[in-house]
Design an enzyme around this catalytic site. Structure first.
Site, PDB file in Angstrom:
ATOM      1  N   HIS A   1       0.836  -1.223   0.000  1.00  0.00           N
ATOM      2  CA  HIS A   1       0.000   0.000   0.000  1.00  0.00           C
ATOM      3  C   HIS A   1       0.854   1.249   0.000  1.00  0.00           C
ATOM      4  CE1 HIS A   1      -3.687  -2.295   1.787  1.00  0.00           C
ATOM      5  NE2 HIS A   1      -3.481  -2.553   0.520  1.00  0.00           N
TER       6      HIS A   1
ATOM      7  N   CYS B   1       5.403  11.829  -7.983  1.00  0.00           N
ATOM      8  CA  CYS B   1       4.765  12.865  -8.813  1.00  0.00           C
ATOM      9  C   CYS B   1       3.630  12.223  -9.608  1.00  0.00           C
ATOM     10  CB  CYS B   1       5.802  13.475  -9.770  1.00  0.00           C
ATOM     11  SG  CYS B   1       5.084  14.648 -10.934  1.00  0.00           S
TER      12      CYS B   1
ATOM     13  N   SER C   1      -7.688  -7.023   9.763  1.00  0.00           N
ATOM     14  CA  SER C   1      -9.098  -7.401   9.933  1.00  0.00           C
ATOM     15  C   SER C   1      -9.603  -8.238   8.763  1.00  0.00           C
ATOM     16  CB  SER C   1      -9.970  -6.139  10.066  1.00  0.00           C
ATOM     17  OG  SER C   1      -9.883  -5.379   8.856  1.00  0.00           O
TER      18      SER C   1
HETATM   19  N1  APR Z   1      -2.343  -6.844  18.382  1.00  0.00           N
HETATM   20  C1  APR Z   1      -2.811  -7.615  17.360  1.00  0.00           C
HETATM   21  N2  APR Z   1      -3.871  -7.266  16.581  1.00  0.00           N
HETATM   22  C2  APR Z   1      -4.464  -6.086  16.858  1.00  0.00           C
HETATM   23  C3  APR Z   1      -4.041  -5.225  17.896  1.00  0.00           C
HETATM   24  C4  APR Z   1      -2.925  -5.654  18.676  1.00  0.00           C
HETATM   25  N3  APR Z   1      -2.432  -4.906  19.690  1.00  0.00           N
HETATM   26  N4  APR Z   1      -4.850  -4.137  17.920  1.00  0.00           N
HETATM   27  C5  APR Z   1      -5.744  -4.304  16.916  1.00  0.00           C
HETATM   28  N5  APR Z   1      -5.520  -5.473  16.284  1.00  0.00           N
HETATM   29  C6  APR Z   1      -6.250  -6.045  15.145  1.00  0.00           C
HETATM   30  C7  APR Z   1      -7.738  -5.736  15.138  1.00  0.00           C
HETATM   31  O1  APR Z   1      -8.444  -6.740  15.852  1.00  0.00           O
HETATM   32  C8  APR Z   1      -8.065  -5.766  13.649  1.00  0.00           C
HETATM   33  O2  APR Z   1      -8.434  -7.081  13.247  1.00  0.00           O
HETATM   34  O3  APR Z   1      -5.731  -5.445  13.987  1.00  0.00           O
HETATM   35  C9  APR Z   1      -6.734  -5.411  12.970  1.00  0.00           C
HETATM   36  C10 APR Z   1      -6.742  -4.012  12.355  1.00  0.00           C
HETATM   37  O4  APR Z   1      -7.671  -4.027  11.312  1.00  0.00           O
HETATM   38  P1  APR Z   1      -7.866  -2.699  10.431  1.00  0.00           P
HETATM   39  O5  APR Z   1      -7.998  -1.531  11.357  1.00  0.00           O
HETATM   40  O6  APR Z   1      -8.945  -2.978   9.437  1.00  0.00           O
HETATM   41  O7  APR Z   1      -6.463  -2.517   9.694  1.00  0.00           O
HETATM   42  P2  APR Z   1      -5.965  -3.329   8.416  1.00  0.00           P
HETATM   43  O8  APR Z   1      -6.532  -4.709   8.396  1.00  0.00           O
HETATM   44  O9  APR Z   1      -4.489  -3.180   8.374  1.00  0.00           O
HETATM   45  O10 APR Z   1      -6.601  -2.476   7.188  1.00  0.00           O
HETATM   46  C11 APR Z   1      -6.251  -2.893   5.894  1.00  0.00           C
HETATM   47  O11 APR Z   1      -7.366  -0.956   4.972  1.00  0.00           O
HETATM   48  O12 APR Z   1      -7.731   1.274   5.321  1.00  0.00           O
HETATM   49  C12 APR Z   1      -7.052   0.381   4.540  1.00  0.00           C
HETATM   50  O13 APR Z   1      -5.035   0.678   3.431  1.00  0.00           O
HETATM   51  C13 APR Z   1      -5.596   0.591   4.695  1.00  0.00           C
HETATM   52  O14 APR Z   1      -3.829  -1.023   4.960  1.00  0.00           O
HETATM   53  C14 APR Z   1      -5.129  -0.664   5.403  1.00  0.00           C
HETATM   54  C15 APR Z   1      -6.154  -1.689   4.993  1.00  0.00           C
END
Ligand code: APR
Length: 231
Positions: free
Chosen positions: A106, A114, A174
């Site tokens: 990402h 640019c 997630s």
């Molecule tokens: N340890 C382990 N897991 C954790 C912790 C922790 N301390 N805190 C939160 N989590 C988990 C949550 O339970 C959740 O399942 O991390 C996950 C975060 O999920 P998202 O907030 O959806 O982030 P992510 O999966 O990286 O999103 C994917 O979406 O917005 C776009 O480009 C952005 O890269 C991002 C993509």
């Protein structure tokens, strides 16, 4: 020797103080992603988008890698087989933990590009819409981040690694954003052993053969220790 492919998400950086996106009070509950994480939003208001990423860049620079980043860097160093790290994260905490090879599908907060000539360069701490491109001089500099609706980086390379992996581990994501959320399906199809390490069950937990629940700073070092003690 077994090849390990690891996918990380915002959850691995949560204990370093960087917010996740979809947890309670997550980034997307504070900002409208249409305005700050899409090409259309950037076209409408580049200054607002630069401000959003300047703030996240400052947070990332002030953050420290945590024990989970350190453990994955240790695995890359000490595992006798190949370890491929693919991250959805745009922070540089894996690199600052000593991880040598990180595939940022990402993009990266610390990189700029640019929109006119596609030149890439290290991002200044604060980017502004009025910054001309150092290559072509156009006022079209942008963070080197893959926004919603854009194509993630290195997909061919990632697919190749997924077809060859013996173990696929997903840490702190997630499983709601594709194509990353589809990696476990491909790994399963190739007969790889699949592991999910997450604070709580994700959308895709049922797709994983092995699951560890808890904070990444605890469960990732334990998982790495167990792997290295019986390669
Ligand atoms: N340890 C382990 N897991 C954790 C912790 C922790 N301390 N805190 C939160 N989590 C988990 C949550 O339970 C959740 O399942 O991390 C996950 C975060 O999920 P998202 O907030 O959806 O982030 P992510 O999966 O990286 O999103 C994917 O979406 O917005 C776009 O480009 C952005 O890269 C991002 C993509």
């Amino acid at each position: 020797m077994k090849k390990i492919v690891i996918l990380t998400g915002a959850g691995i950086s949560a204990e370093s103080g960087l917010g996740t996106f979809r947890d309670k009070d997550g980034v997307w509950s504070q900002y409208d992603l249409e305005e700050v994480a899409t090409p259309e939003g950037f076209f409408r208001n580049p200054e607002k988008v630069h401000h959003f990423y300047n703030m996240r860049r400052a947070n990332a620079m002030a953050a420290q890698p945590n024990a989970a980043h350190d453990a994955l860097a240790r695995l890359e160093r000490d595992w006798p087989g190949q370890v491929i790290l693919v991250t959805q994260n745009i922070d540089d905490l894996h690199e600052r933990a000593g991880h040598q090879r990180v595939i940022h599908m990402h993009g990266e907060l610390m990189e700029a590009k640019c929109a006119a000539c596609d030149a890439h360069w290290p991002a200044p701490e604060r980017m502004r819409a009025s910054d001309p491109c150092p290559e072509c001089g156009e006022l079209s500099t942008r963070p080197d981040i893959v926004w919603f609706g854009e194509i993630p980086y290195d997909m061919d390379l990632i697919e190749k690694h997924l077809t060859q992996c013996d173990v696929f581990a997903s840490v702190g994501t997630s499983g709601q954003v594709y194509p990353a959320a589809g990696f476990v399906l491909q790994a399963n199809a190739m007969g790889a052993h699949t592991v999910e390490l997450n604070l709580e069950p994700s959308e895709l937990s049922g797709m994983f053969e092995e699951r560890h629940e808890g904070p990444a700073s605890e469960i990732v070092p334990d998982w790495v220790e167990a792997l290295l003690s019986r390669p």
